[in-house]
Enzyme design. Sequence first.
Site, mmCIF file in Angstrom:
data_model
loop_
_atom_site.group_PDB
_atom_site.id
_atom_site.type_symbol
_atom_site.label_atom_id
_atom_site.label_comp_id
_atom_site.label_asym_id
_atom_site.label_seq_id
_atom_site.Cartn_x
_atom_site.Cartn_y
_atom_site.Cartn_z
ATOM 1 C CB THR A 374 -0.899 -0.069 1.258
ATOM 2 O OG1 THR A 374 -1.674 -1.269 1.192
ATOM 3 C CG2 THR A 374 -1.805 1.124 1.407
ATOM 4 C CB THR A 392 -3.866 -0.395 -1.076
ATOM 5 O OG1 THR A 392 -3.178 -1.640 -1.083
ATOM 6 C CG2 THR A 392 -5.349 -0.646 -0.869
ATOM 7 C CG ASP A 416 -8.256 -6.583 2.374
ATOM 8 O OD1 ASP A 416 -7.429 -7.454 2.705
ATOM 9 O OD2 ASP A 416 -7.937 -5.401 2.193
ATOM 10 C CB SER A 445 -9.683 -0.733 4.352
ATOM 11 O OG SER A 445 -8.384 -0.190 4.229
ATOM 12 C CB SER A 446 -5.677 -2.341 7.846
ATOM 13 O OG SER A 446 -6.192 -3.600 8.225
ATOM 14 N N GLY A 465 1.093 -1.304 5.029
ATOM 15 C CA GLY A 465 1.515 -2.387 5.911
ATOM 16 C C GLY A 465 0.447 -3.381 6.279
ATOM 17 N N GLY A 466 -0.653 -3.489 5.524
ATOM 18 C CA GLY A 466 -1.686 -4.462 5.877
ATOM 19 C C GLY A 466 -2.263 -4.157 7.240
#
Length: 577
Positions: A374, A392, A416, A445-446, A465-466
Amino acid sequence: MKPRALGWLLIAFLSTPAAWAADAASGTAQHPPGAAIASGHKLATDAGMQILAEGGNAFDAAVAVSSTLGVVEPISSGLGGGGLFLLHDAKSGDDLFLDGREYAPAAATPEKYLDKDGKLDRDRAQNGPWSAGIPGLPALLVDLAAKHGRLPLKQSLQPAIRIAREGFPGYPRMARGYRQRMDVMRRYPGTREVYERNGKPIAEGDVFKQPELAHTLELLAEKGFDGFYRGETAKKLIAGVKQAGGHWTEDELAAYAVKQRTPISFDYHDWKITTAPPTSSGGIALAQMLQILEPYDLQKMDAAHRVHLVVESMRRAFRDRTFFLGDPDFTAIPQAVLTSRDYAQGLRATIHPDRATPSDLLSGKETPLEDEETTHFSIIDGEGNRVAGTQTVNLLYGSGLIPKGTGVLLNDEMDDFALKPGTPNAFGVMGFEANAPKPGKRMLSSMTPTFMESADQVAVLGTPGGTRIITMVLLGILGYDAGLGAQEVAALPRYHHQWLPDVIEAEPGAITAETAQALEAMGHKVVGAGGGTLGSSHPWGNLQTVAWDKKTNTLSAGSDPRNPVGSGEVSLAGPSN
């Protein structure tokens, strides 16, 4: 990790005397002395500064930075993906959140992602046409320019168009990433045509030109929304997805809409924190973690007890993420409860000051309740407008699929979703009905673009970074709260816990062997500590942050030193500290 030398920072001086106006009563500046941009690539930062110099504001610059990142960091983002942008309008004082997240096509039902034995088909979930959601970033750029920018979209997209057409030198991460994904990316003729020359994959130093992507960007610049979601580009996208075995429709593309949502806002110590609401899980998690931690004096603790308490806050926030969070247009989220101080106080009461809470003791069942790949950029302009933008394509090079004639690398965001309830995705997190796919639904989403504001300081930050995005932003906030500067915050060592698996992950050297031993005596399992001999073998993240000190009226910026020199880049226009 020590911050690297800052000799490569590009600094320009374009300030005006008016920018130095200060509020005599408070002793703090009313406006920044210039502009600051931090992004993951020098060319993107340069593009944003160019648009500011041409008379644009932070929102115009964001269009330029975002679109250019999509050209020069295809490993991380692009027109085939999505983004979440947090905006502050200095004139009105309003904070706005734009949700440009991808959504599920109607054909992408849960059963499509199961193999003959009923297990999750990870290849289909993470590679190729079935892994791709309907892209949101193009619509987000159109919306940002039309409603918040000062310049026409066509002007703000020019740097990206030029770079796509003329090319730029390939860099190690890009070439290495293609080699890692080559088996998947070679499945698709449109991808091979872009990333290979005479049968050889792109290498470091090769001039990487994307004429088809330049044409797609030109159509977007000329026709706005219709230049991507209808007409020539839409037809090519649909044909490419079909040729690869998937199914999108013209109506699904044409129906895409950016969602304007209300940011999450709460106080932590002397800071007002403004951050991402669902479909991001980050804002709710930050509110929980920081409100759990607020009564503790973390700076007076030894390292082991400080990490212990921060990890216990992470553990509880990620447990709630698993069961309660999803697309708010489809899922009833108990946001008021989850972000309340009373709820945080209840969670805090379950933390033992000297013992880890095993994750299996926190309920692993649904209960009632009343990239890495991302990229992120941070911008403040001379008027005080600001943007925190995270975007991302999900995993490394997304789905690997470029529909022929578009240059658009599609995302693999369907992974996701909770495609099979209770089964972890590529980032090791799982979900249930709240995040199950449905037609038109946006996956959780993160991404956590965030603002911090106190009486005398403003900061903008975010990172890829997920699932680690959320905990990296948490550590960044704690760093600013402890008095660190922007570059120190970008360089902070990182550790992470996400409820399951029940381990503390740490960058090499982030937790000393002595601290790891003390944590393990408390009942924690630590991987990656003591110089990286265990667990994670490499650093993670790419945090980009800018800050304005209103008392000294100076700007500062930090670009993650984990990036190779010449990749991440910050730029300050005007007096800096």
